[in-house]
Design an enzyme around this catalytic site. Structure first.
Site, PDB file in Angstrom:
ATOM      1  N   SER A  66       0.792  -1.237   0.000  1.00 49.29           N
ATOM      2  CA  SER A  66       0.000   0.000   0.000  1.00 49.29           C
ATOM      3  C   SER A  66       0.821   1.282   0.000  1.00 49.29           C
ATOM      4  O   SER A  66       0.271   2.352  -0.254  1.00 49.29           O
ATOM      5  CB  SER A  66      -0.916   0.032   1.216  1.00 49.29           C
ATOM      6  OG  SER A  66      -2.034  -0.785   0.993  1.00 49.29           O
ATOM      7  N   LYS A  69       0.602   3.438  -2.965  1.00 51.70           N
ATOM      8  CA  LYS A  69      -0.534   4.343  -3.196  1.00 51.70           C
ATOM      9  C   LYS A  69      -0.093   5.810  -3.165  1.00 51.70           C
ATOM     10  O   LYS A  69      -0.661   6.668  -3.850  1.00 51.70           O
ATOM     11  CB  LYS A  69      -1.617   4.098  -2.137  1.00 51.70           C
ATOM     12  CG  LYS A  69      -2.289   2.731  -2.256  1.00 51.70           C
ATOM     13  CD  LYS A  69      -3.116   2.385  -1.024  1.00 51.70           C
ATOM     14  CE  LYS A  69      -3.840   1.048  -1.200  1.00 51.70           C
ATOM     15  NZ  LYS A  69      -4.380   0.498   0.053  1.00 51.70           N
ATOM     16  N   TYR A 192      -3.013  -1.482 -10.553  1.00 54.01           N
ATOM     17  CA  TYR A 192      -2.924  -1.325  -9.094  1.00 54.01           C
ATOM     18  C   TYR A 192      -2.209  -2.524  -8.457  1.00 54.01           C
ATOM     19  O   TYR A 192      -1.356  -2.360  -7.577  1.00 54.01           O
ATOM     20  CB  TYR A 192      -4.332  -1.156  -8.487  1.00 54.01           C
ATOM     21  CG  TYR A 192      -4.330  -1.370  -6.996  1.00 54.01           C
ATOM     22  CD1 TYR A 192      -3.865  -0.371  -6.139  1.00 54.01           C
ATOM     23  CD2 TYR A 192      -4.735  -2.579  -6.434  1.00 54.01           C
ATOM     24  CE1 TYR A 192      -3.810  -0.580  -4.767  1.00 54.01           C
ATOM     25  CE2 TYR A 192      -4.694  -2.797  -5.075  1.00 54.01           C
ATOM     26  CZ  TYR A 192      -4.225  -1.798  -4.244  1.00 54.01           C
ATOM     27  OH  TYR A 192      -4.156  -2.010  -2.877  1.00 54.01           O
ATOM     28  N   TYR A 244      -4.638   3.645   8.046  1.00 58.04           N
ATOM     29  CA  TYR A 244      -6.014   3.119   8.047  1.00 58.04           C
ATOM     30  C   TYR A 244      -6.720   3.443   9.357  1.00 58.04           C
ATOM     31  O   TYR A 244      -6.665   4.575   9.798  1.00 58.04           O
ATOM     32  CB  TYR A 244      -6.002   1.611   7.713  1.00 58.04           C
ATOM     33  CG  TYR A 244      -5.300   1.371   6.419  1.00 58.04           C
ATOM     34  CD1 TYR A 244      -5.834   1.874   5.238  1.00 58.04           C
ATOM     35  CD2 TYR A 244      -4.092   0.724   6.365  1.00 58.04           C
ATOM     36  CE1 TYR A 244      -5.182   1.707   4.030  1.00 58.04           C
ATOM     37  CE2 TYR A 244      -3.428   0.562   5.151  1.00 58.04           C
ATOM     38  CZ  TYR A 244      -3.984   1.051   4.004  1.00 58.04           C
ATOM     39  OH  TYR A 244      -3.334   0.903   2.810  1.00 58.04           O
ATOM     40  N   VAL A 262       1.050  -3.778   3.790  1.00 55.24           N
ATOM     41  CA  VAL A 262       0.944  -5.118   4.389  1.00 55.24           C
ATOM     42  C   VAL A 262       2.201  -5.971   4.166  1.00 55.24           C
ATOM     43  O   VAL A 262       2.302  -7.068   4.702  1.00 55.24           O
ATOM     44  CB  VAL A 262      -0.314  -5.904   3.938  1.00 55.24           C
ATOM     45  CG1 VAL A 262      -1.574  -5.308   4.513  1.00 55.24           C
ATOM     46  CG2 VAL A 262      -0.400  -6.030   2.429  1.00 55.24           C
TER      47      VAL A 262
HETATM   48  O1  DON Z   1      -4.523  -4.555  -2.324  1.00 55.75           O
HETATM   49  C1  DON Z   1      -4.095  -5.111  -1.327  1.00 55.75           C
HETATM   50  O2  DON Z   1      -4.817  -5.612  -0.485  1.00 55.75           O
HETATM   51  C2  DON Z   1      -2.586  -5.169  -1.144  1.00 55.75           C
HETATM   52  N1  DON Z   1      -1.946  -5.299  -2.412  1.00 55.75           N
HETATM   53  C3  DON Z   1      -2.092  -3.944  -0.435  1.00 55.75           C
HETATM   54  C4  DON Z   1      -2.838  -3.638   0.851  1.00 55.75           C
HETATM   55  C5  DON Z   1      -2.024  -2.939   1.863  1.00 55.75           C
HETATM   56  O3  DON Z   1      -0.813  -2.902   1.833  1.00 55.75           O
HETATM   57  C6  DON Z   1      -2.759  -2.390   3.021  1.00 55.75           C
HETATM   58  N2  DON Z   1      -1.805  -1.915   3.995  1.00 55.75           N
HETATM   59  N3  DON Z   1      -1.545  -1.896   5.073  1.00 55.75           N
END
Ligand code: DON
Length: 314
Positions: A66, A69, A192, A244, A262
């Site tokens: 994430s 982003k 994405y 978040y 993540v």
């Molecule tokens: O889209 C997703 O769920 C993952 N590729 C990235 C999510 C993420 O890193 C949320 N972060 N803490």
């Protein structure tokens, strides 16, 4: 005046604080992430003038997830401007988990923040380029210019994500049905997913944070990567939604804009001063690195950085 030995001491404090906390779990909804050794810990600081300090596994390449982003947002700000981003995507916290469908339902399909999955897929849909490959090139180039070196896709991470990203595909179609996905949703979610699958190190994240700290100038390459006026909206989005559902707790306790992923990475920015980054895979229930948060918080505290303190009294 902050000296080199102040930063060294801060990194040591960050390491000690991280090692003092336990718990959390590697993300496992993306199979690759479950396989990363949980005991890795890297910490890095890069100043706005390019001075670099690292500790532990700061050279280990992990999935950006994430944190990507932030850089796609930067690309889209450059393309359509801050007002259009706010109008099309938003600038408010959702108060719900990063992949929440309910958040979309509650707000007529408007994502509210480019830093949740829905808003990031909407951002990806606004990236320049007619084909998925052209948009992907622009996104990867932006990540690389922020890092000051060529960032690369991990084919292994990307495969693991593309084979399991059904929830995000559903979000992309919901966005599209609400008029909030600005290209073919299959293309948006593909791009994405790729942007989440690049490998960065804690040191890279600190350089990327330092570039935001320095008004968009990468301190290593000297390149003006984005317009100076686009750093403030990015940092505002990070403060509101970067961690978040824990973004409020983070603002309350640490007081710096930050973004987690993540994959276990976290990047924080002290505007005008430095980027602070850490990497440790086990996550808390909000999806933020347990040790990464502890490390960054302790580095910032040790150096006396919190945007909400009065600098005249510090
Ligand atoms: O889209 C997703 O769920 C993952 N590729 C990235 C999510 C993420 O890193 C949320 N972060 N803490």
């Amino acid at each position: 005046m902050m000296t080199r030995s102040d930063i060294k001491a801060a990194l040591a404090a960050g390491h000690a604080a991280a090692m003092a906390v336990d718990g959390g779990q590697n993300a496992d909804y993306i199979p690759f992430l479950a396989s990363v050794p949980s005991d890795l810990l890297g910490i890095a600081v890069v100043t706005a003038s390019g001075e670099t300090h690292t500790m532990g596994d700061a050279g280990y390449g992990f999935a950006i997830e994430s944190i990507s982003k932030v850089f796609t947002l930067a690309l889209v700000l450059e393309r359509i401007g801050a007002e259009a981003v706010r109008e099309k995507i938003g600038a408010d916290p959702t108060g719900l988990p990063f992949n929440s469908v309910m958040a979309l339902e509650l707000h007529n399909g408007k994502p509210l923040s480019p830093l949740v999955n829905a808003g990031a897929i909407a951002s990806a849909s606004l990236a320049p380029g007619d084909s998925a490959d052209a948009s992907w090139d622009a996104i990867l180039d932006m990540q690389s210019r922020f890092a000051g070196r060529p960032i690369q896709l991990s084919a292994t991470v990307n495969k693991s994500e593309q084979e399991t990203n059904f929830h995000n595909r559903a979000i992309a179609w919901l966005l599209y049905s609400a008029g909030s996905c600005f290209c073919d949703p299959v293309k948006a979610v593909d791009v994405y997913t790729r942007q989440c699958s690049t490998l960065v190190t804690a040191e890279d994240l600190a350089v990327m944070g330092a570039t935001l700290a320095a008004g968009g100038v990468n301190p290593r390459t000297g390149e003006q990567v984005i317009k100076p006026e686009h750093t403030a909206p990015i940092l505002a989005e990070m403060m509101m939604e970067g961690l978040y559902t824990a973004s409020g707790d983070w603002a309350y306790t640490v007081g710096l804009p930050a973004k987690s992923g993540v994959g276990g990475g976290i990047m924080a920015v002290v505007p005008g001063v430095m980027g602070i980054a850490a990497f440790s895979p086990p996550l808390d229930t909000a999806g933020n690195s347990v040790r990464g948060q502890a490390a960054v918080a302790a580095v910032a505290k040790s150096l006396g950085y919190n945007l909400f303190t009065n600098p005249l009294q510090a």
